[in-house]
Design a protein around this motif. Sequence first.
Motif, PDB file in Angstrom:
ATOM      1  N   LEU A  93       0.830  -1.208   0.000  1.00 35.25           N
ATOM      2  CA  LEU A  93       0.000   0.000   0.000  1.00 35.25           C
ATOM      3  C   LEU A  93       0.864   1.257   0.000  1.00 35.25           C
ATOM      4  N   ALA A  96       2.215   1.686  -3.484  1.00 35.44           N
ATOM      5  CA  ALA A  96       1.233   2.312  -4.375  1.00 35.44           C
ATOM      6  C   ALA A  96       1.237   3.826  -4.216  1.00 35.44           C
ATOM      7  N   ASP A  97       1.277   4.289  -2.984  1.00 30.63           N
ATOM      8  CA  ASP A  97       1.293   5.742  -2.740  1.00 30.63           C
ATOM      9  C   ASP A  97       2.540   6.378  -3.348  1.00 30.63           C
ATOM     10  N   SER A 130      -3.195   0.960  -8.465  1.00 28.63           N
ATOM     11  CA  SER A 130      -4.420   0.194  -8.225  1.00 28.63           C
ATOM     12  C   SER A 130      -4.151  -1.304  -8.242  1.00 28.63           C
ATOM     13  N   ARG A 133      -2.732  -2.110  -4.860  1.00 29.38           N
ATOM     14  CA  ARG A 133      -3.776  -2.071  -3.823  1.00 29.38           C
ATOM     15  C   ARG A 133      -4.688  -3.292  -3.913  1.00 29.38           C
ATOM     16  N   TYR A 134      -4.949  -3.730  -5.129  1.00 25.22           N
ATOM     17  CA  TYR A 134      -5.783  -4.934  -5.268  1.00 25.22           C
ATOM     18  C   TYR A 134      -5.102  -6.126  -4.615  1.00 25.22           C
TER      19      TYR A 134
END
Length: 507
Positions: A93, A96-97, A130, A133-134
């Motif tokens: 996560l 991703a950021d 995304s 995150r998935y």
Amino acid sequence: MRTRLVDQPSPLAGGAPELPYTHTDDLFIDGGWKRSDGSGRTAVTNPATGEVWGSVPQATAADLDRAVSAAHRAFVGTGWRDVTPSTRAAILLRFADEIEKRSKPLSHTNTFENGSPVAETSRAAANAASIFRYYAGLANHLAATDIRPFPDGSAETVVFREPIGVCALIAPWNFPINLVVAKLAPALMAGCTVVIKPASATPLSIRFIADAAAAAGLPSGVLNVITGPSAIGDALVRHPLVSKVAFTGSTPVGRSIAATCGELLRPVTLELGGKSSALLLPDVDLDALSRVLIRTCMRNTGQTCYISTRMLVPAERYAEAVDMVTATIAAAPQGDPLDPATVFGPSATSAQRDTVVSYIRSGIAEGARPTTGGDVPPPFDRGFWVTPTVFADVTPDMRIAREEIFGPVLSILRYSSIDEAVTIANDTSFGLGGTIFSTDDDAALALAGRLDTGSVGINFFASNHAAPFAGRHDSGLGTEFGPEGLAAYLQTKSVHRRIATAPASRG
């Protein structure tokens, strides 16, 4: 066709926006950028202008061994494989950021590498984020205990899912970020460590992924990046510490990798070429189709594996469909990839440009009729440009109807019955994507089951991170995306144990 080419001076002269990486000397190994042992260089060329604007080192055998060894050390012992799924998810996560923070320079670098318009590359970071995150959301799937009783009830089996080991991820040049992240995210979530080898034409945009990994706190050695020619990729596939290979690219290269992995008994996932069909039913809404035509059939200047580059049209609607397609493609702007309004950019390389032109000439020689484009001079006097081309009067035996072109060329074929359309659609060595256009969703859904392909879109096509994406026949082996994509980086272990029984009562 509206064309324009805004002057794009060399980024070294300060004319290109936000390109922090141009000429580099290092590789990402064991958590940081390390200088390559070798002196070989790979030039990076802007396809829109033909100008060299960057370069990267060609990794040596010693560089490759350092990268794979770092990945192996990060995996074994109390390594990345032993980190809990919830902790790995938290790092993904953050990853991703960090990718999204780098969206703009990543987009511009990608555009300067392969010519994809910024309208396409500006979505790369968000899409990559995304995907991370998935897969972070599948932490509970990995943590769940799977206990299966023996049929006679005497014992039970605990089924463990364990990461497979060091994975070689070999990326293509058309979508150099998203098609590596489709492999990277499930590999990391599974507990594997990786060595990434980007395509020679696009070796700089991947640096933003490595930077994001370090900023997110990914442990040293879990992700490594090496650059170089195809020989480095071959050596990576064969390295004795590599446990799995994942590759996206051409079918011929995929066959070679599959042969090597078969020899080594090494698991491999291959996402290869396609020759998909857009099947228009007699009730098709051509106005609605026109709004999704380019993304469905010519996305990224035709340099997309799953797009429907053959359009199958009922004879009674053929003339109006040809007119709509021709007008839509002819009106789409081709030009400066840095202009957000640009739809069609250049071919990614001079070799790919030459390949596309040869197919256009082949189509004309075999009797197809260009309704826009064709064998005409490129719109600009520099760079690797091909005018987007639509062919009518195409028959199933023509090369342009059978072979993957990977450029802005669309073939329109007639059919006289649904059975004939299905036969034409399935008469290909590929089986990756496809679309059906109809105002009757139920009829389209029923027809989708008759198409011999891994994915079918109804009135549009898009990949879904939560659903499997897999090619059939010459389009590949294995699956990406969805829980199935995570399973590709796991191996199972069955532990059998007797079921304890309570002692008999003596009272």
